[in-house]
Design a protein around this motif. Sequence first.
Motif, mmCIF file in Angstrom:
data_model
loop_
_atom_site.group_PDB
_atom_site.id
_atom_site.type_symbol
_atom_site.label_atom_id
_atom_site.label_comp_id
_atom_site.label_asym_id
_atom_site.label_seq_id
_atom_site.Cartn_x
_atom_site.Cartn_y
_atom_site.Cartn_z
ATOM 1 N N UNK A 122 0.827 -1.201 0.000
ATOM 2 C CA UNK A 122 0.000 0.000 0.000
ATOM 3 C C UNK A 122 0.869 1.262 0.000
ATOM 4 N N UNK A 123 1.838 1.297 0.884
ATOM 5 C CA UNK A 123 2.706 2.476 0.949
ATOM 6 C C UNK A 123 3.537 2.653 -0.311
ATOM 7 N N UNK A 124 4.007 1.538 -0.878
ATOM 8 C CA UNK A 124 4.815 1.613 -2.098
ATOM 9 C C UNK A 124 3.995 2.131 -3.276
ATOM 10 N N UNK A 125 2.786 1.612 -3.450
ATOM 11 C CA UNK A 125 1.943 2.046 -4.581
ATOM 12 C C UNK A 125 1.588 3.520 -4.439
ATOM 13 N N UNK A 126 1.159 3.929 -3.252
ATOM 14 C CA UNK A 126 0.761 5.328 -3.063
ATOM 15 C C UNK A 126 1.972 6.258 -3.182
ATOM 16 N N UNK A 127 3.089 5.875 -2.574
ATOM 17 C CA UNK A 127 4.282 6.707 -2.681
ATOM 18 C C UNK A 127 4.826 6.749 -4.096
ATOM 19 N N UNK A 128 4.739 5.610 -4.811
ATOM 20 C CA UNK A 128 5.210 5.585 -6.189
ATOM 21 C C UNK A 128 4.386 6.473 -7.101
ATOM 22 N N UNK A 129 3.061 6.428 -6.937
ATOM 23 C CA UNK A 129 2.181 7.267 -7.765
ATOM 24 C C UNK A 129 2.440 8.744 -7.486
ATOM 25 N N UNK A 130 2.540 9.104 -6.209
ATOM 26 C CA UNK A 130 2.817 10.502 -5.866
ATOM 27 C C UNK A 130 4.183 10.950 -6.373
ATOM 28 N N UNK A 131 5.178 10.075 -6.225
ATOM 29 C CA UNK A 131 6.518 10.421 -6.697
ATOM 30 C C UNK A 131 6.560 10.604 -8.197
ATOM 31 N N UNK A 132 5.855 9.728 -8.911
ATOM 32 C CA UNK A 132 5.802 9.838 -10.372
ATOM 33 C C UNK A 132 5.092 11.122 -10.789
ATOM 34 N N UNK A 133 3.989 11.440 -10.124
ATOM 35 C CA UNK A 133 3.208 12.622 -10.484
ATOM 36 C C UNK A 133 3.974 13.914 -10.181
ATOM 37 N N UNK A 134 4.465 14.034 -8.942
ATOM 38 C CA UNK A 134 5.127 15.281 -8.551
ATOM 39 C C UNK A 134 6.489 15.406 -9.240
ATOM 40 N N UNK A 135 7.189 14.285 -9.423
ATOM 41 C CA UNK A 135 8.449 14.332 -10.157
ATOM 42 C C UNK A 135 8.245 14.778 -11.590
ATOM 43 N N UNK A 136 7.144 14.343 -12.212
ATOM 44 C CA UNK A 136 6.838 14.770 -13.582
ATOM 45 C C UNK A 136 6.521 16.261 -13.629
ATOM 46 N N UNK A 137 5.757 16.744 -12.656
ATOM 47 C CA UNK A 137 5.396 18.165 -12.647
ATOM 48 C C UNK A 137 6.645 19.034 -12.493
ATOM 49 N N UNK A 138 7.497 18.699 -11.536
ATOM 50 C CA UNK A 138 8.692 19.514 -11.315
ATOM 51 C C UNK A 138 9.718 19.348 -12.438
ATOM 52 N N UNK A 139 9.734 18.160 -13.051
ATOM 53 C CA UNK A 139 10.684 17.948 -14.132
ATOM 54 C C UNK A 139 10.300 18.655 -15.413
ATOM 55 N N UNK A 140 9.010 18.983 -15.556
ATOM 56 C CA UNK A 140 8.530 19.597 -16.800
ATOM 57 C C UNK A 140 8.230 21.082 -16.663
ATOM 58 N N UNK A 141 7.976 21.535 -15.432
ATOM 59 C CA UNK A 141 7.584 22.934 -15.227
ATOM 60 C C UNK A 141 8.687 23.688 -14.497
ATOM 61 N N UNK A 142 9.170 24.739 -15.113
ATOM 62 C CA UNK A 142 10.207 25.565 -14.480
ATOM 63 C C UNK A 142 9.667 26.264 -13.243
ATOM 64 N N UNK A 143 8.412 26.740 -13.310
ATOM 65 C CA UNK A 143 7.812 27.420 -12.159
ATOM 66 C C UNK A 143 7.631 26.457 -10.981
ATOM 67 N N UNK A 144 7.119 25.258 -11.259
ATOM 68 C CA UNK A 144 6.925 24.284 -10.181
ATOM 69 C C UNK A 144 8.268 23.881 -9.578
ATOM 70 N N UNK A 145 9.275 23.761 -10.419
ATOM 71 C CA UNK A 145 10.615 23.416 -9.940
ATOM 72 C C UNK A 145 11.129 24.486 -8.996
#
Length: 305
Positions: A122-145
């Motif tokens: 449970x913790x791995x799936x939820x943490x993985x989804x959040x990490x993938x989502x937030x990592x994608x946002x910060x990796x693609x958006x200069x403002x979010x970064x």
Amino acid sequence: MISHVSPGHLTPASHQADEAAGRRNPGATPAGPGSGPGPRNGGGSATGPGTRGALGTPAGRAVVGLLIPVVLVIAWWAATAAGLFSPVQLPSPASVVSAGIDLAADGSLWHHIAISVQRVLLGFVMGGVLGLLIGSILGLSTWADALLAPLIGAIRAVPSLAWVPLLILWMGIGEDSKVTLIVIGAFFPIFTNVYAALKHVDPHLVEAGRAFGYHGLRLLRTIQLPAVVPSVFSGLRLALAQAWLFLVAAELIASSMGLGFLLTDSQNNGRTDRLILTIILLAVIGKITDAILGLVEQRAIRRWS
């Protein structure tokens, strides 16, 4: 441009040099691929056909990988049989197996394993989804970064046990606080890998995708994420390992079941045999889950990379 010469294809100058060498030394063999000071019977390098054959299949690698654990168990048995350690310091392998049989016989062992695996997944799936989502946002958006990267970097430096009293205060001692701590542990490896990988995606690929009309989420799903699949799975495997590490800390939160509870309970009761059994179980189950994720990684890389 340098033209390619296939192995075993000699130029006329090479033929002349070989013929001249042959006239000077009739017993000499013309130079060519495979000739040289190596063994005559086909053995060339340290990793010869025998070594490649042993490691060329999953079964062969599994057998080779078991060699060191078997040696360690034999050394463990020899040390306890020779009386180098007291049973309290290091019980014999037979004592550890006996402790496992006793726990399995009353069914408690399977409950400990099941609840811990459930919490980790449970913790791995939820943490993985959040990490993938937030990592994608910060990796693609200069403002979010610029806005979020300093905060996330600071939170990442907080030790796992520092979260325990705060989670108890906020969520109580139920399952929510335990799973949340594992989510925190699993989040950062996948976030870090995805964030860094997206920063280094080839810009020509991105421009080509935009030329075909891909933008936003479609561009991410079609071009950018497939380009970072190996990094994503490296982060997932690190996140899974981190989830197992955070499990013990999570099960310090007033647990009555789980492998982390069994670990601390064995320590408090002086049951070193059960303590070592729990450590072995954590290692084996962690390796099994990592191997399963490795199989998924191979299929994903073949499909998307």
